[in-house]
Design a protein around this motif. Structure first.
Motif, PDB file in Angstrom:
ATOM      1  N   TYR A   1      -6.147   9.478 -10.551  1.00 47.33           N
ATOM      2  CA  TYR A   1      -7.999   9.211 -11.189  1.00 47.33           C
ATOM      3  C   TYR A   1      -8.261  10.099 -11.084  1.00 47.33           C
ATOM      4  O   TYR A   1      -7.086  11.512 -11.048  1.00 47.33           O
ATOM      5  CB  TYR A   1      -8.952   8.793 -10.198  1.00 47.33           C
ATOM      6  N   ALA A   2      -9.295  10.559 -12.047  1.00 50.33           N
ATOM      7  CA  ALA A   2      -9.765  12.523 -12.782  1.00 50.33           C
ATOM      8  C   ALA A   2     -10.466  12.133 -11.626  1.00 50.33           C
ATOM      9  O   ALA A   2     -11.425  12.032 -10.903  1.00 50.33           O
ATOM     10  CB  ALA A   2     -10.078  12.330 -14.138  1.00 50.33           C
ATOM     11  N   LYS A   3     -11.101  13.870 -11.339  1.00 49.13           N
ATOM     12  CA  LYS A   3     -12.609  14.776 -10.996  1.00 49.13           C
ATOM     13  C   LYS A   3     -12.063  15.866 -11.782  1.00 49.13           C
ATOM     14  O   LYS A   3     -11.359  16.058 -12.174  1.00 49.13           O
ATOM     15  CB  LYS A   3     -12.004  14.338  -9.182  1.00 49.13           C
TER      16      LYS A   3
ATOM     17  N   ALA B   1      -3.141  19.833 -13.793  1.00 52.85           N
ATOM     18  CA  ALA B   1      -1.817  18.699 -13.364  1.00 52.85           C
ATOM     19  C   ALA B   1      -1.515  18.183 -14.400  1.00 52.85           C
ATOM     20  O   ALA B   1      -0.318  17.149 -14.535  1.00 52.85           O
ATOM     21  CB  ALA B   1      -2.670  18.052 -12.716  1.00 52.85           C
ATOM     22  N   LYS B   2      -1.843  17.591 -15.317  1.00 52.53           N
ATOM     23  CA  LYS B   2      -1.325  16.226 -16.515  1.00 52.53           C
ATOM     24  C   LYS B   2      -0.498  17.103 -17.065  1.00 52.53           C
ATOM     25  O   LYS B   2      -0.202  16.634 -17.725  1.00 52.53           O
ATOM     26  CB  LYS B   2      -2.902  15.650 -17.320  1.00 52.53           C
ATOM     27  N   ALA B   3      -0.494  18.298 -17.467  1.00 51.45           N
ATOM     28  CA  ALA B   3      -0.169  19.107 -18.486  1.00 51.45           C
ATOM     29  C   ALA B   3       1.313  19.042 -17.636  1.00 51.45           C
ATOM     30  O   ALA B   3       2.583  19.190 -18.566  1.00 51.45           O
ATOM     31  CB  ALA B   3      -0.483  20.228 -19.150  1.00 51.45           C
TER      32      ALA B   3
ATOM     33  N   THR C   1       0.288  10.307 -18.461  1.00 54.62           N
ATOM     34  CA  THR C   1      -0.222  11.422 -18.464  1.00 54.62           C
ATOM     35  C   THR C   1      -1.946  11.746 -18.890  1.00 54.62           C
ATOM     36  O   THR C   1      -2.852  10.623 -18.964  1.00 54.62           O
ATOM     37  CB  THR C   1      -0.014  12.757 -19.795  1.00 54.62           C
ATOM     38  N   SER C   2      -2.794  12.307 -20.288  1.00 56.14           N
ATOM     39  CA  SER C   2      -3.759  12.098 -20.397  1.00 56.14           C
ATOM     40  C   SER C   2      -4.249  13.174 -22.099  1.00 56.14           C
ATOM     41  O   SER C   2      -3.667  14.109 -22.198  1.00 56.14           O
ATOM     42  CB  SER C   2      -4.909  12.454 -20.062  1.00 56.14           C
ATOM     43  N   VAL C   3      -5.057  12.538 -22.591  1.00 54.61           N
ATOM     44  CA  VAL C   3      -4.817  13.685 -23.825  1.00 54.61           C
ATOM     45  C   VAL C   3      -5.427  14.810 -23.351  1.00 54.61           C
ATOM     46  O   VAL C   3      -5.617  15.891 -24.327  1.00 54.61           O
ATOM     47  CB  VAL C   3      -5.266  13.021 -24.785  1.00 54.61           C
TER      48      VAL C   3
ATOM     49  N   VAL D   1       1.038  -1.280   0.437  1.00 54.72           N
ATOM     50  CA  VAL D   1       0.159   0.271   0.107  1.00 54.72           C
ATOM     51  C   VAL D   1       1.009   0.879  -0.402  1.00 54.72           C
ATOM     52  O   VAL D   1       2.100   1.313   0.292  1.00 54.72           O
ATOM     53  CB  VAL D   1      -0.895   0.153   1.457  1.00 54.72           C
ATOM     54  N   SER D   2       0.767   2.497  -0.625  1.00 56.99           N
ATOM     55  CA  SER D   2       1.312   3.184  -1.012  1.00 56.99           C
ATOM     56  C   SER D   2       0.360   4.368  -1.132  1.00 56.99           C
ATOM     57  O   SER D   2      -0.399   4.399  -2.570  1.00 56.99           O
ATOM     58  CB  SER D   2       2.376   3.668  -1.956  1.00 56.99           C
ATOM     59  N   ASN D   3       0.323   5.855  -0.372  1.00 53.37           N
ATOM     60  CA  ASN D   3      -0.506   6.399  -1.310  1.00 53.37           C
ATOM     61  C   ASN D   3       0.468   7.874  -1.814  1.00 53.37           C
ATOM     62  O   ASN D   3       0.656   8.318  -1.502  1.00 53.37           O
ATOM     63  CB  ASN D   3      -1.315   7.076   0.029  1.00 53.37           C
TER      64      ASN D   3
END
Ligand SMILES: NC(=O)c1ccc[n+]([C@@H]2O[C@H](COP(=O)([O-])OP(=O)(O)OC[C@H]3O[C@@H](n4cnc5c(N)ncnc54)[C@H](OP(=O)(O)O)[C@@H]3O)[C@@H](O)[C@H]2O)c1
Length: 250
Positions: A90-92, A153-155, A136-138, A58-60
């Protein structure tokens, strides 16, 4: 194929989705996978399913104390890491008007701070010929409604791909990113949307994807393993988009 025989991968967020699929394929190709997750239950379940040559704890990634313990915990299994896949998260979503400080801090702590310090802490275990892949994410350069904080954040992660590349070249460590579009995972469960809202989002999104479907976690795993493999030996500092052309047609 046995491209990763006796190699070790550390996958943060490897209990589910793309991280799990990457650990699974890495093991199939002869390697050993160390995974992290948020709870003992999710980590144990994943390790049971992954079977032989899988390890985990476990590691947060939103918790600095956990990140500072990463190196010691990994060393229980191996003195070196050949592939680091920084994936946990995750995304929010929120409009600018209603986003509060906790929304901002939650995403930036987990995605930006988490990615940066995970790499910093694992770096001493990596040597010439090893490889880092950041998830990352598109959306990191798209103007999606309610995505402002997540996309930013993903940028930042996209930016790390470039700066880490420059900084780690001398060490012989290749750095790349994988940039998923819509992938069918449990990720939506963390967004705060209820099942009906999730269903509606999926229904509305599919027609906007040229390939008319969500991607599978295994399709991201294939991309990560390619980037980490010797076949990608001249690929360094790149973001590989895996999105069924979603970002092209927007
Ligand atoms: N799904 C998409 O469409 C999509 C698109 C672009 C990018 N991404 C990115 O892809 C990555 C993986 O997401 P996924 O879609 O595969 O989601 P998923 O199936 O929900 O898996 C997320 C994984 O991350 C772990 N995790 C979440 N928060 C964590 C934290 N604070 N510390 C440690 N581990 C944590 C989860 O662990 P537990 O099981 O223990 O909770 C799980 O192993 C994320 O960075 C996400 O932002 C997703």
């Amino acid at each position: 194929m046995q491209r990763f025989k006796n190699k070790f991968i550390l996958v943060t967020g490897g209990t589910n989705g793309m991280g799990y699929a990457t650990a699974e394929q890495f093991i199939k190709e002869g390697g050993n996978a160390i995974i992290t997750g948020r709870s003992i239950e999710t980590v144990h379940r994943a390790l049971e399913q992954l079977g032989k040559n899988s390890y985990g704890f476990v590691s947060n990634t939103a918790n600095m104390m956990d990140i500072l313990l990463l190196q010691e915990k990994v060393k229980q299994y191996t003195p070196h890491i050949d592939v680091l896949f920084v994936n946990a998260g995750y995304a929010k979503f929120s409009s600018v008007e209603i986003a509060d400080e906790s929304h901002f801090d939650e995403l930036f702590n987990m995605i930006v701070k988490g990615t940066f310090f995970t790499v910093q802490q694992i770096l001493p275990l990596m040597s010439n010929g090893s490889s880092i892949v950041l998830n990352t994410s598109v959306v990191n350069e798209m103007g999606m409604l309610n995505f402002s904080v997540y996309s930013a954040a993903k940028a930042a992660v996209k930016s790390f791909i470039k700066t880490f590349t420059t900084e780690f070249t001398e060490k012989g460590i290749r750095v790349n990113g994988v940039s998923p579009g819509y992938i069918k995972t449990n990720g939506f469960n963390n967004t705060g949307l209820n099942p009906k809202q999730i269903e509606d989002v999926i229904k509305n999104v599919i027609p906007t994807i040229p390939l008319k479907r969500f991607g599978a976690p295994s399709e991201i795993a294939h991309a990560v393993l390619f980037l980490a493999s010797d076949e990608a030996s001249y690929i360094h500092g790149t973001e590989l988009i895996v999105d069924g052309a979603f970002s092209v047609f927007k």
